[in-house]
Every structure is written in C-alpha cells, then in structure tokens.
Design a protein around this motif. Structure first.
Motif, PDB file in Angstrom:
ATOM      1  N   MET A   1       0.844  -1.176   0.000  1.00  0.00           N
ATOM      2  CA  MET A   1       0.000   0.000   0.000  1.00  0.00           C
ATOM      3  C   MET A   1       0.889   1.237   0.000  1.00  0.00           C
ATOM      4  SD  MET A   1      -2.788   1.235   2.833  1.00  0.00           S
ATOM      5  CE  MET A   1      -1.798   2.138   3.981  1.00  0.00           C
ATOM      6  N   GLU A   2       0.557   2.145  -0.854  1.00  0.00           N
ATOM      7  CA  GLU A   2       1.255   3.428  -0.903  1.00  0.00           C
ATOM      8  C   GLU A   2       0.282   4.506  -0.454  1.00  0.00           C
ATOM      9  OE1 GLU A   2       2.323   6.183  -4.529  1.00  0.00           O
ATOM     10  OE2 GLU A   2       3.718   4.480  -4.424  1.00  0.00           O
ATOM     11  N   THR A   3       0.723   5.380   0.440  1.00  0.00           N
ATOM     12  CA  THR A   3      -0.150   6.436   0.932  1.00  0.00           C
ATOM     13  C   THR A   3       0.688   7.558   1.531  1.00  0.00           C
ATOM     14  OG1 THR A   3      -2.194   6.847   2.167  1.00  0.00           O
ATOM     15  CG2 THR A   3      -0.518   5.465   3.250  1.00  0.00           C
ATOM     16  N   THR A   4       0.027   8.487   2.190  1.00  0.00           N
ATOM     17  CA  THR A   4       0.713   9.603   2.839  1.00  0.00           C
ATOM     18  C   THR A   4       0.547   9.493   4.354  1.00  0.00           C
ATOM     19  OG1 THR A   4      -1.237  11.022   2.769  1.00  0.00           O
ATOM     20  CG2 THR A   4       0.277  11.137   0.878  1.00  0.00           C
ATOM     21  N   GLU A   5       1.404  10.175   5.052  1.00  0.00           N
ATOM     22  CA  GLU A   5       1.312  10.191   6.520  1.00  0.00           C
ATOM     23  C   GLU A   5      -0.021  10.796   6.969  1.00  0.00           C
ATOM     24  OE1 GLU A   5       2.271   8.905  10.006  1.00  0.00           O
ATOM     25  OE2 GLU A   5       3.801   8.726   8.454  1.00  0.00           O
ATOM     26  N   SER A   6      -0.543  11.765   6.224  1.00  0.00           N
ATOM     27  CA  SER A   6      -1.815  12.382   6.624  1.00  0.00           C
ATOM     28  C   SER A   6      -2.978  11.383   6.538  1.00  0.00           C
ATOM     29  CB  SER A   6      -2.106  13.640   5.813  1.00  0.00           C
ATOM     30  OG  SER A   6      -2.276  13.328   4.448  1.00  0.00           O
ATOM     31  N   ILE A   7      -2.944  10.474   5.577  1.00  0.00           N
ATOM     32  CA  ILE A   7      -3.974   9.429   5.486  1.00  0.00           C
ATOM     33  C   ILE A   7      -3.852   8.502   6.695  1.00  0.00           C
ATOM     34  CG2 ILE A   7      -4.699   7.365   4.198  1.00  0.00           C
ATOM     35  CD1 ILE A   7      -5.634   9.884   2.804  1.00  0.00           C
ATOM     36  N   LEU A   8      -2.639   8.091   7.023  1.00  0.00           N
ATOM     37  CA  LEU A   8      -2.437   7.218   8.186  1.00  0.00           C
ATOM     38  C   LEU A   8      -2.872   7.919   9.471  1.00  0.00           C
ATOM     39  CD1 LEU A   8       1.018   5.621   7.313  1.00  0.00           C
ATOM     40  CD2 LEU A   8      -1.283   4.744   6.824  1.00  0.00           C
ATOM     41  N   ASP A   9      -2.566   9.207   9.585  1.00  0.00           N
ATOM     42  CA  ASP A   9      -3.000   9.968  10.758  1.00  0.00           C
ATOM     43  C   ASP A   9      -4.517  10.030  10.863  1.00  0.00           C
ATOM     44  OD1 ASP A   9      -0.401  10.432  11.582  1.00  0.00           O
ATOM     45  OD2 ASP A   9      -0.309  12.472  10.744  1.00  0.00           O
ATOM     46  N   ALA A  10      -5.203  10.149   9.732  1.00  0.00           N
ATOM     47  CA  ALA A  10      -6.668  10.194   9.744  1.00  0.00           C
ATOM     48  C   ALA A  10      -7.260   8.852  10.191  1.00  0.00           C
ATOM     49  CB  ALA A  10      -7.191  10.586   8.360  1.00  0.00           C
ATOM     50  N   ILE A  11      -6.629   7.754   9.802  1.00  0.00           N
ATOM     51  CA  ILE A  11      -7.083   6.431  10.259  1.00  0.00           C
ATOM     52  C   ILE A  11      -6.861   6.312  11.767  1.00  0.00           C
ATOM     53  CG2 ILE A  11      -6.642   3.943  10.131  1.00  0.00           C
ATOM     54  CD1 ILE A  11      -5.903   4.415   7.133  1.00  0.00           C
ATOM     55  N   ARG A  12      -5.692   6.732  12.227  1.00  0.00           N
ATOM     56  CA  ARG A  12      -5.409   6.702  13.669  1.00  0.00           C
ATOM     57  C   ARG A  12      -6.428   7.550  14.430  1.00  0.00           C
ATOM     58  NH1 ARG A  12       0.033   7.616  11.509  1.00  0.00           N
ATOM     59  NH2 ARG A  12       1.184   5.656  11.649  1.00  0.00           N
ATOM     60  N   GLN A  13      -6.755   8.717  13.889  1.00  0.00           N
ATOM     61  CA  GLN A  13      -7.707   9.610  14.551  1.00  0.00           C
ATOM     62  C   GLN A  13      -9.089   8.982  14.617  1.00  0.00           C
ATOM     63  OE1 GLN A  13      -6.992  12.678  16.111  1.00  0.00           O
ATOM     64  NE2 GLN A  13      -9.005  12.148  16.947  1.00  0.00           N
ATOM     65  N   HIS A  14      -9.512   8.316  13.549  1.00  0.00           N
ATOM     66  CA  HIS A  14     -10.826   7.672  13.556  1.00  0.00           C
ATOM     67  C   HIS A  14     -10.856   6.573  14.614  1.00  0.00           C
ATOM     68  CE1 HIS A  14     -14.367   5.867  11.058  1.00  0.00           C
ATOM     69  NE2 HIS A  14     -14.686   6.090  12.313  1.00  0.00           N
ATOM     70  N   GLY A  15      -9.779   5.801  14.722  1.00  0.00           N
ATOM     71  CA  GLY A  15      -9.715   4.775  15.763  1.00  0.00           C
ATOM     72  C   GLY A  15      -9.805   5.368  17.158  1.00  0.00           C
ATOM     73  N   THR A  16      -9.145   6.502  17.357  1.00  0.00           N
ATOM     74  CA  THR A  16      -9.203   7.201  18.640  1.00  0.00           C
ATOM     75  C   THR A  16     -10.609   7.725  18.904  1.00  0.00           C
ATOM     76  OG1 THR A  16      -6.876   7.815  18.461  1.00  0.00           O
ATOM     77  CG2 THR A  16      -8.231   9.146  19.935  1.00  0.00           C
ATOM     78  N   ASP A  17     -11.226   8.324  17.898  1.00  0.00           N
ATOM     79  CA  ASP A  17     -12.581   8.879  18.050  1.00  0.00           C
ATOM     80  C   ASP A  17     -13.599   7.796  18.392  1.00  0.00           C
ATOM     81  OD1 ASP A  17     -11.502  11.338  17.344  1.00  0.00           O
ATOM     82  OD2 ASP A  17     -12.313  11.312  15.301  1.00  0.00           O
ATOM     83  N   ALA A  18     -13.433   6.605  17.825  1.00  0.00           N
ATOM     84  CA  ALA A  18     -14.397   5.520  18.023  1.00  0.00           C
ATOM     85  C   ALA A  18     -14.182   4.766  19.335  1.00  0.00           C
ATOM     86  CB  ALA A  18     -14.318   4.537  16.857  1.00  0.00           C
ATOM     87  N   TYR A  19     -12.986   4.854  19.901  1.00  0.00           N
ATOM     88  CA  TYR A  19     -12.650   4.106  21.109  1.00  0.00           C
ATOM     89  C   TYR A  19     -13.675   4.354  22.204  1.00  0.00           C
ATOM     90  CZ  TYR A  19      -9.834   2.171  24.873  1.00  0.00           C
ATOM     91  OH  TYR A  19      -9.389   1.408  25.924  1.00  0.00           O
ATOM     92  N   PRO A  20     -14.137   3.339  22.928  1.00  0.00           N
ATOM     93  CA  PRO A  20     -13.627   1.972  23.032  1.00  0.00           C
ATOM     94  C   PRO A  20     -14.263   0.992  22.035  1.00  0.00           C
ATOM     95  CG  PRO A  20     -15.282   2.272  24.700  1.00  0.00           C
ATOM     96  CD  PRO A  20     -15.156   3.591  23.951  1.00  0.00           C
ATOM     97  N   GLU A  21     -14.996   1.529  21.072  1.00  0.00           N
ATOM     98  CA  GLU A  21     -15.588   0.668  20.035  1.00  0.00           C
ATOM     99  C   GLU A  21     -14.692   0.644  18.808  1.00  0.00           C
ATOM    100  OE1 GLU A  21     -19.467   2.320  19.391  1.00  0.00           O
ATOM    101  OE2 GLU A  21     -20.254   1.457  21.253  1.00  0.00           O
ATOM    102  N   GLU A  22     -14.963  -0.304  17.905  1.00  0.00           N
ATOM    103  CA  GLU A  22     -14.222  -0.352  16.646  1.00  0.00           C
ATOM    104  C   GLU A  22     -14.761   0.715  15.704  1.00  0.00           C
ATOM    105  OE1 GLU A  22     -13.678  -4.088  14.673  1.00  0.00           O
ATOM    106  OE2 GLU A  22     -12.785  -5.009  16.450  1.00  0.00           O
ATOM    107  N   GLY A  23     -13.858   1.455  15.108  1.00  0.00           N
ATOM    108  CA  GLY A  23     -14.198   2.396  14.051  1.00  0.00           C
ATOM    109  C   GLY A  23     -13.853   1.756  12.719  1.00  0.00           C
ATOM    110  N   CYS A  24     -14.537   2.192  11.653  1.00  0.00           N
ATOM    111  CA  CYS A  24     -14.287   1.570  10.350  1.00  0.00           C
ATOM    112  C   CYS A  24     -14.551   2.560   9.225  1.00  0.00           C
ATOM    113  CB  CYS A  24     -15.155   0.326  10.167  1.00  0.00           C
ATOM    114  SG  CYS A  24     -16.927   0.605  10.429  1.00  0.00           S
TER     115      CYS A  24
END
Length: 145
Positions: A1-24
């Motif tokens: 997979m090729e991407t940017t750090e900002s895309i990875l940061d957005a995935i990390r942020q969604h996981g944080t926002d959804a915690y303690p549930e799974e975000g998708c």
C-alpha cells in the motif's frame, strides 16, 4: 500500500474517536500496475454492528455504495477497508478473515490502547481467501497543487 502520513494519521484519529468501540471506513484510491493500492483519500463509515461493537464492526451494502459514490466523485475507486482494534494488536482476527470478501483490497488495522493509537498495519487477502498476507506501507510525499 502506498499512501501519505496524513492518510495514516486520519485512520489513527478515527480509531481514537471511536474508542472503546471499533471504528471503520473505506480506503479510496487507485490500483497500481503491480497490484498494490495507492490510497489517496478515506471515507469514514459508521459501525453498524448492534452488539459487541468493542470487538466487531459491520459495514452494509449501502455503506459500500456510498463509499463507491464518494470515490467516483473524486475519480477514484474503493481499494480497501480500515478498522480499529481497541486494546488488541493490529493484526487480523479470525473474524476479520471470515468476513473479508475482496482479494485485491487492502485491509488496514490500527491498534488503539487506552484511547491512544499505536501500531498500524496493512494486509492483503489471499486469492483463495484462506489467509491474510502482510502488506508493506510505503509513504509518499503529498502532491502540491
């Protein structure tokens, strides 16, 4: 997979926002000639699971259609799915394998421990759907417009 750090940061942020549930959500981009995926945008989705949302997520056919429409608006395709693993490692579970449907997609998992994102990994589903193979994540510099 090729991407940017900002895309990875957005995935990390969604996981944080959804915690303690799974975000998708969905990975949008293009399939490259070598069969890997270039992810250039995300489409957040709602976890439709009614029970055990801290250990499971669910996407509906309507979610896939909505993501596809969002991708087409940007001249992209849906090239994968991402989700978080609250307080669990960033590797596919047996349930992830059973529910994965699309060889060719990239499956990204972010581990979120105590509300903070940790490891983020990418996976490809084997053509016979029997297992996942780890995908390397290659970072690229965002294009300046």
């Amino acid at each position: 997979m090729e991407t940017t750090e900002s895309i990875l940061d957005a995935i990390r942020q969604h996981g944080t926002d959804a915690y303690p549930e799974e975000g998708c959500g969905f990975l949008l981009g293009t399939m490259m000639d070598d069969g890997s995926n270039r992810v250039t945008a995300l489409h957040r989705a709602t976890n439709r699971r009614s029970e055990n949302r801290e250990r499971r997520y669910e996407l509906t056919a309507d979610d896939y259609r909505e993501a596809d429409a969002a991708a087409q608006e940007q001249g992209l395709d849906v090239v994968g799915v991402y989700h978080s693993h609250p307080d669990h490692p960033a590797r596919p579970s047996e349930t992830d394998l059973q529910e994965a449907s699309f060889p060719g997609y990239t499956y990204v998992i972010v581990s979120v421990h105590d509300g903070a994102p940790e490891a983020l990994t990418a996976w490809a589903l084997a053509p016979d759907r029997s297992e996942f193979h780890r995908e390397e994540i290659s970072l690229r510099t965002p294009e300046v417009t």
